[in-house]
Design a protein around this motif. Structure first.
Motif, PDB file in Angstrom:
ATOM      1  N   GLY A 171      23.745  36.952  42.382  1.00  0.00           N
ATOM      2  CA  GLY A 171      24.644  37.639  43.299  1.00  0.00           C
ATOM      3  C   GLY A 171      23.912  38.594  44.201  1.00  0.00           C
ATOM      4  O   GLY A 171      22.746  38.936  43.969  1.00  0.00           O
ATOM      5  N   SER A 172      24.592  39.017  45.262  1.00  0.00           N
ATOM      6  CA  SER A 172      24.042  39.973  46.221  1.00  0.00           C
ATOM      7  C   SER A 172      24.828  41.269  46.137  1.00  0.00           C
ATOM      8  O   SER A 172      26.062  41.261  46.009  1.00  0.00           O
ATOM      9  N   VAL A 173      24.117  42.396  46.223  1.00  0.00           N
ATOM     10  CA  VAL A 173      24.802  43.696  46.209  1.00  0.00           C
ATOM     11  C   VAL A 173      25.618  43.897  47.476  1.00  0.00           C
ATOM     12  O   VAL A 173      26.418  44.834  47.553  1.00  0.00           O
ATOM     13  N   GLN A 174      25.447  43.040  48.478  1.00  0.00           N
ATOM     14  CA  GLN A 174      26.238  43.141  49.706  1.00  0.00           C
ATOM     15  C   GLN A 174      27.613  42.490  49.572  1.00  0.00           C
ATOM     16  O   GLN A 174      28.436  42.588  50.485  1.00  0.00           O
ATOM     17  N   ASN A 175      27.869  41.826  48.444  1.00  0.00           N
ATOM     18  CA  ASN A 175      29.129  41.098  48.230  1.00  0.00           C
ATOM     19  C   ASN A 175      30.058  41.947  47.364  1.00  0.00           C
ATOM     20  O   ASN A 175      29.936  41.970  46.131  1.00  0.00           O
ATOM     21  N   PRO A 176      31.043  42.670  47.956  1.00  0.00           N
ATOM     22  CA  PRO A 176      31.901  43.593  47.188  1.00  0.00           C
ATOM     23  C   PRO A 176      32.675  42.897  46.072  1.00  0.00           C
ATOM     24  O   PRO A 176      32.775  43.435  44.957  1.00  0.00           O
ATOM     25  N   GLY A 177      33.229  41.711  46.345  1.00  0.00           N
ATOM     26  CA  GLY A 177      34.009  41.011  45.330  1.00  0.00           C
ATOM     27  C   GLY A 177      33.178  40.628  44.124  1.00  0.00           C
ATOM     28  O   GLY A 177      33.601  40.794  42.976  1.00  0.00           O
ATOM     29  N   ARG A 178      32.002  40.102  44.392  1.00  0.00           N
ATOM     30  CA  ARG A 178      31.122  39.670  43.294  1.00  0.00           C
ATOM     31  C   ARG A 178      30.701  40.870  42.450  1.00  0.00           C
ATOM     32  O   ARG A 178      30.734  40.836  41.214  1.00  0.00           O
ATOM     33  N   SER A 209      32.143  43.877  42.094  1.00  0.00           N
ATOM     34  CA  SER A 209      33.263  44.456  41.345  1.00  0.00           C
ATOM     35  C   SER A 209      33.634  43.600  40.141  1.00  0.00           C
ATOM     36  O   SER A 209      33.901  44.123  39.043  1.00  0.00           O
ATOM     37  N   ALA A 210      33.643  42.283  40.340  1.00  0.00           N
ATOM     38  CA  ALA A 210      34.006  41.384  39.243  1.00  0.00           C
ATOM     39  C   ALA A 210      33.010  41.488  38.096  1.00  0.00           C
ATOM     40  O   ALA A 210      33.396  41.518  36.913  1.00  0.00           O
ATOM     41  N   VAL A 211      31.726  41.549  38.424  1.00  0.00           N
ATOM     42  CA  VAL A 211      30.693  41.637  37.379  1.00  0.00           C
ATOM     43  C   VAL A 211      30.824  42.944  36.607  1.00  0.00           C
ATOM     44  O   VAL A 211      30.755  42.969  35.367  1.00  0.00           O
ATOM     45  N   LEU A 212      31.016  44.056  37.313  1.00  0.00           N
ATOM     46  CA  LEU A 212      31.135  45.352  36.649  1.00  0.00           C
ATOM     47  C   LEU A 212      32.348  45.390  35.717  1.00  0.00           C
ATOM     48  O   LEU A 212      32.261  45.898  34.587  1.00  0.00           O
ATOM     49  N   ARG A 213      33.475  44.851  36.176  1.00  0.00           N
ATOM     50  CA  ARG A 213      34.691  44.872  35.353  1.00  0.00           C
ATOM     51  C   ARG A 213      34.584  43.907  34.176  1.00  0.00           C
ATOM     52  O   ARG A 213      34.905  44.257  33.041  1.00  0.00           O
ATOM     53  N   ASN A 214      34.153  42.682  34.448  1.00  0.00           N
ATOM     54  CA  ASN A 214      34.144  41.645  33.415  1.00  0.00           C
ATOM     55  C   ASN A 214      33.214  41.973  32.255  1.00  0.00           C
ATOM     56  O   ASN A 214      33.462  41.588  31.105  1.00  0.00           O
ATOM     57  N   HIS A 215      32.110  42.648  32.557  1.00  0.00           N
ATOM     58  CA  HIS A 215      31.125  42.923  31.506  1.00  0.00           C
ATOM     59  C   HIS A 215      31.170  44.367  31.020  1.00  0.00           C
ATOM     60  O   HIS A 215      30.383  44.746  30.137  1.00  0.00           O
ATOM     61  N   GLY A 216      32.049  45.185  31.573  1.00  0.00           N
ATOM     62  CA  GLY A 216      32.178  46.557  31.109  1.00  0.00           C
ATOM     63  C   GLY A 216      30.908  47.368  31.275  1.00  0.00           C
ATOM     64  O   GLY A 216      30.500  48.093  30.353  1.00  0.00           O
ATOM     65  N   VAL A 217      30.280  47.268  32.436  1.00  0.00           N
ATOM     66  CA  VAL A 217      29.000  47.943  32.673  1.00  0.00           C
ATOM     67  C   VAL A 217      29.163  49.457  32.585  1.00  0.00           C
ATOM     68  O   VAL A 217      30.089  50.038  33.154  1.00  0.00           O
ATOM     69  N   GLU A 218      28.228  50.111  31.852  1.00  0.00           N
ATOM     70  CA  GLU A 218      28.271  51.561  31.680  1.00  0.00           C
ATOM     71  C   GLU A 218      27.131  52.272  32.415  1.00  0.00           C
ATOM     72  O   GLU A 218      27.261  53.432  32.785  1.00  0.00           O
ATOM     73  N   SER A 219      26.002  51.594  32.579  1.00  0.00           N
ATOM     74  CA  SER A 219      24.855  52.185  33.276  1.00  0.00           C
ATOM     75  C   SER A 219      24.293  51.164  34.271  1.00  0.00           C
ATOM     76  O   SER A 219      24.178  49.974  33.941  1.00  0.00           O
ATOM     77  N   GLU A 264      25.730  51.076  49.250  1.00  0.00           N
ATOM     78  CA  GLU A 264      27.073  51.643  49.403  1.00  0.00           C
ATOM     79  C   GLU A 264      28.108  50.791  48.662  1.00  0.00           C
ATOM     80  O   GLU A 264      28.973  51.314  47.949  1.00  0.00           O
ATOM     81  N   VAL A 265      28.019  49.468  48.813  1.00  0.00           N
ATOM     82  CA  VAL A 265      28.961  48.566  48.132  1.00  0.00           C
ATOM     83  C   VAL A 265      28.855  48.747  46.613  1.00  0.00           C
ATOM     84  O   VAL A 265      29.868  48.885  45.910  1.00  0.00           O
ATOM     85  N   LEU A 266      27.639  48.746  46.097  1.00  0.00           N
ATOM     86  CA  LEU A 266      27.433  48.858  44.652  1.00  0.00           C
ATOM     87  C   LEU A 266      27.907  50.214  44.137  1.00  0.00           C
ATOM     88  O   LEU A 266      28.544  50.304  43.071  1.00  0.00           O
ATOM     89  N   ALA A 267      27.600  51.297  44.867  1.00  0.00           N
ATOM     90  CA  ALA A 267      27.984  52.641  44.431  1.00  0.00           C
ATOM     91  C   ALA A 267      29.501  52.805  44.408  1.00  0.00           C
ATOM     92  O   ALA A 267      30.072  53.370  43.456  1.00  0.00           O
ATOM     93  N   VAL A 326      31.945  53.462  40.978  1.00  0.00           N
ATOM     94  CA  VAL A 326      32.950  54.522  40.795  1.00  0.00           C
ATOM     95  C   VAL A 326      34.300  53.914  40.427  1.00  0.00           C
ATOM     96  O   VAL A 326      34.984  54.372  39.497  1.00  0.00           O
ATOM     97  N   GLU A 327      34.658  52.853  41.138  1.00  0.00           N
ATOM     98  CA  GLU A 327      35.948  52.205  40.893  1.00  0.00           C
ATOM     99  C   GLU A 327      36.034  51.619  39.485  1.00  0.00           C
ATOM    100  O   GLU A 327      37.087  51.657  38.841  1.00  0.00           O
ATOM    101  N   ALA A 328      34.900  51.093  38.986  1.00  0.00           N
ATOM    102  CA  ALA A 328      34.894  50.461  37.659  1.00  0.00           C
ATOM    103  C   ALA A 328      34.655  51.463  36.537  1.00  0.00           C
ATOM    104  O   ALA A 328      34.637  51.087  35.354  1.00  0.00           O
ATOM    105  N   GLY A 329      34.436  52.734  36.868  1.00  0.00           N
ATOM    106  CA  GLY A 329      34.229  53.753  35.844  1.00  0.00           C
ATOM    107  C   GLY A 329      32.868  53.711  35.193  1.00  0.00           C
ATOM    108  O   GLY A 329      32.706  54.110  34.028  1.00  0.00           O
ATOM    109  N   VAL A 330      31.866  53.226  35.926  1.00  0.00           N
ATOM    110  CA  VAL A 330      30.490  53.221  35.405  1.00  0.00           C
ATOM    111  C   VAL A 330      30.047  54.654  35.157  1.00  0.00           C
ATOM    112  O   VAL A 330      30.300  55.547  35.971  1.00  0.00           O
ATOM    113  N   ARG A 331      29.399  54.896  34.034  1.00  0.00           N
ATOM    114  CA  ARG A 331      29.043  56.262  33.654  1.00  0.00           C
ATOM    115  C   ARG A 331      27.817  56.780  34.418  1.00  0.00           C
ATOM    116  O   ARG A 331      27.796  57.928  34.875  1.00  0.00           O
ATOM    117  N   ALA A 332      26.762  55.965  34.571  1.00  0.00           N
ATOM    118  CA  ALA A 332      25.517  56.437  35.188  1.00  0.00           C
ATOM    119  C   ALA A 332      25.039  55.432  36.230  1.00  0.00           C
ATOM    120  O   ALA A 332      25.048  54.219  35.994  1.00  0.00           O
TER     121      ALA A 332
END
Length: 659
Positions: A345-352, A354-364, A393-396, A400-406
């Motif tokens: 995936g590319s960090v320029q793709n907002p949908g991709r 967000s889906a990865v962060l939510r689906n895998h419960g990323v914390e850091s 900017e997309v990744l950051a 925040v939206e997915a509640g990543v801790r760090a």
């Protein structure tokens, strides 16, 4: 003739070789007894007496049977060892006892003197034939060995000597050691000399390589040794470090080139487990750019500290495949509880994202994905800005939206007063993270800024090695260009530890040590390869009368956007953290409304691909220092440069003292 005989013997089957040995030993046993009787009795009359032949007919098969039982014929003659000679002695002693026993019950009485002479003759003939055949086979079949001197006569040096003596490539001829109590001794045929005798030893022995057998000493101590060696006309190589040897990753006989971190001589600070664990242990960690130099090492370091899951986020399919395969093998062998998730995936793709962060419960998140090669970004401005600024900017925002801790942004010293698009894009990425950090408290943002890492894909070190291997020339952009350097492993550990100390929007700066002048690095690498560097000044044609051992160092001019030196701090008041190699500075961030307007204008210009307007916008809104500052001896301090060995056609003299 020896060459043909050796090839014929080697080409025989195992059964044929053993049959030849049996027949030969039978003849040697018979001859040994005949000669022993002749020497004692001084007559040949016993040869016509049938009891003598009856006795010989018993001794030969019994002796051969004892050799077979002792496993003597299982030894390969080319690789015969001292253990085989012990077997010969045992077999000959047994044969002598059988001979004495048979003679005592036969009509041919043999005196004890004959038995002793027989034993000596059998031992010399059977053992001597093996020694002769071994030397003939090895001497004919092996190519000439490279004569080497071993630096270090301790345990590692002795093990290395033993390993090389039985190998096909190197012939140890001498030791050198700083320990005066060892000097003057002889170890397995190799004398131990003082290091100051090296020039004479290289001449006397015709040595082509010097092997450093000091795997346990610190990098600082190793660097001192290398500084004494780099002017000698010999190729300096080394054995692996003790950690790699003990872990089984390498053998003591694995000869390698001297690493550049040994030249720099900086000992790493052991990582602090508490800091390494804070954002990693038991957590779901995502690394962007996971297949790159820094990203892949971050993954390796993170794996050692027990994460629940590592999400490998990478745009390059090949790089992702390589790091995924490596980490999967490590998890099977050592970390079975850790799950490895490869994601293209590319960090320029907002949908991709967000889906990865939510689906895998990323914390850091460790954000290492970026375009970092200055010349490439200079010629691909829009893509560099899209990836480095808007991708961050997309990744950051998604974090925040997915509640990543760090969220830890891996930045660069080129972001300080940038002189190129790559540096400007990374500086804006830093500002983006600071702006998002200021308006929320869900995600802890931090930025870690450091310089070049050794042997990274964009480092000059692999290029210099290729150029040295090809015979030159070694190309350096400018005589006074300097860079900070750090090992990939240390940089990655410090990134993880710095992120653990974040309070929100922090900018951490790694202590990279003293900057190094690139031409000095090129000179030392050439010298340690046994070559004499010839420094050619800019605008001067290389000399046509170079010796075979010479290698040119040429200057090609600064590349687009390249600075003579790099800085790590924007301000002048860094604050020390709880880690001795990590500092933090109170960075100047832009008001959110100003930054938002700047990013909006930048997006519009990128959409229209108006590169001149993009450059102008960045220059107007960032403290971009596009004029390289004149480098003086007061600007920075580096280790004392090494002067060039040869000067041709007005070649540039390298200054002594601080550069």
């Amino acid at each position: 003739m020896p060459h043909q005989l050796a090839n014929w013997l080697v080409g025989l089957s195992l059964g044929q070789k053993r049959l030849i040995q049996l027949c030969t030993d039978a003849v040697l046993i018979a001859l040994s007894l005949i000669v022993a009787m002749l020497l004692y009795h001084e007559r040949l009359g016993f040869l016509v007496e049938w009891p003598f032949w009856w006795m010989l007919g018993i001794v030969i098969p019994v002796s051969l049977a004892s050799f077979i039982k002792l496993g003597f014929y299982r030894a390969v003659v080319r690789y015969i060892t001292s253990r085989a000679y012990k077997t010969i002695i045992s077999g000959v002693v047994f044969s002598t006892l059988v001979l004495g026993l048979v003679s005592s019950i036969s009509e041919t009485r043999i005196s004890p003197s004959v038995l002793v002479i027989y034993a000596l003759l059998a031992l010399v003939s059977i053992g001597g034939l093996r020694i002769f055949m071994r030397r003939m086979l090895v001497g004919v079949q092996q190519r000439p060995k490279t004569r080497v001197i071993i630096y270090g006569a301790g345990t590692a040096g002795r093990q290395l000597q033993l390993s090389l003596q039985t190998g096909p490539d190197y012939l140890p001829v001498a030791f050198v050691d700083d320990d005066k109590s060892l000097q003057g001794r002889t170890i397995s045929g190799c004398p131990v000399h003082a290091p100051q005798n090296l020039p004479k030893l290289i001449d006397n022995y015709g040595a082509k390589s010097l092997l450093l057998a000091m795997p346990s000493i610190s990098r600082t101590a190793r660097a001192k040794v290398l500084r004494r060696l780099d002017k000698l006309p010999i190729h300096v190589q080394t054995i692996p470090g003790m950690t790699d040897i003990v872990s089984g990753r390498t053998k003591i006989s694995d000869i390698t080139e001297v690493s550049v971190d040994d030249l720099l001589g900086r000992d790493p600070v052991p990582p602090r487990r508490g800091l390494m664990n804070r954002n990693v242990r038991g957590k779901v960690v995502m690394v962007t750019g996971a297949g790159g130099t820094i990203g892949s090492e971050l993954c390796r370091q993170i794996l050692e500290y027990g994460p629940k899951r590592i999400v490998l986020f990478e745009l390059s399919e090949f790089n992702l495949y390589a790091i995924d395969r490596e980490l999967q093998a490590l998890t099977r062998a050592k970390y079975p509880s850790v799950e490895i998730i490869p994601v293209i995936g590319s960090v320029q793709n907002p949908g991709r994202v967000s889906a990865v962060l939510r689906n895998h419960g990323v914390e850091s998140i460790y954000h290492a994905a970026a375009y970092k090669h200055v010349p490439l970004v200079e010629s691909n401005v829009v893509e560099g800005i899209h990836n480095n600024i808007f991708g961050t900017e997309v990744l950051a925002e998604a974090a925040v939206e997915a509640g990543v801790r760090a969220f830890i942004l891996v930045s660069t010293d080129k972001a300080v007063r940038p002189a190129n698009i790559m540096g400007a894009s990374k500086r804006l990425a830093e500002l983006v993270c600071q702006a998002i950090a200021a308006r929320q408290d869900t995600t802890l943002f931090s930025i870690v800024r450091f310089g070049n890492v050794l042997d990274s894909s964009g480092s000059v070190i692999p290029l210099f090695r290729q150029q040295i291997a090809a015979g030159g020339p070694i190309t350096v952009t400018h005589p006074e260009i300097t860079r900070y350097f750090m090992t990939i492993s240390e940089a990655s550990q410090l990134v993880i530890q710095a992120g653990a100390m974040a309070k929100g929007g922090d900018v951490f700066v790694l202590d990279m040590g003293a900057p190094v002048r690139i031409v000095d690095l090129a000179i030392r690498m050439a010298q340690l390869s046994g070559l004499s560097p010839v420094v050619i000044p800019p605008g001067t044609k290389p000399s046509p009368s170079l010796d075979q051992s010479d290698i040119e160092i040429c200057f090609t001019g600064l590349r687009p956007g390249e600075k003579l030196y790099e800085e790590l701090l924007i301000g002048d008041q860094p604050t020390q953290t709880e880690h001795p190699r990590i500092m933090t500075e109170t960075d100047i961030s832009q008001p959110p409304e100003n930054l938002a307007g700047l990013l909006e204008r930048l997006k519009r210009l990128c959409k229209s691909h108006d590169v001149p307007a993009i450059r102008s916008l960045l220059a107007d809104n960032l403290p971009m220092d596009i004029r390289p500052r004149e480098v003086t001896e007061d600007t920075y301090t580096v280790a004392k440069p090494i002067a060039a060995q040869r000067v041709h056609a007005g070649a540039l003299p390298i200054k002594q003292g601080s550069a």
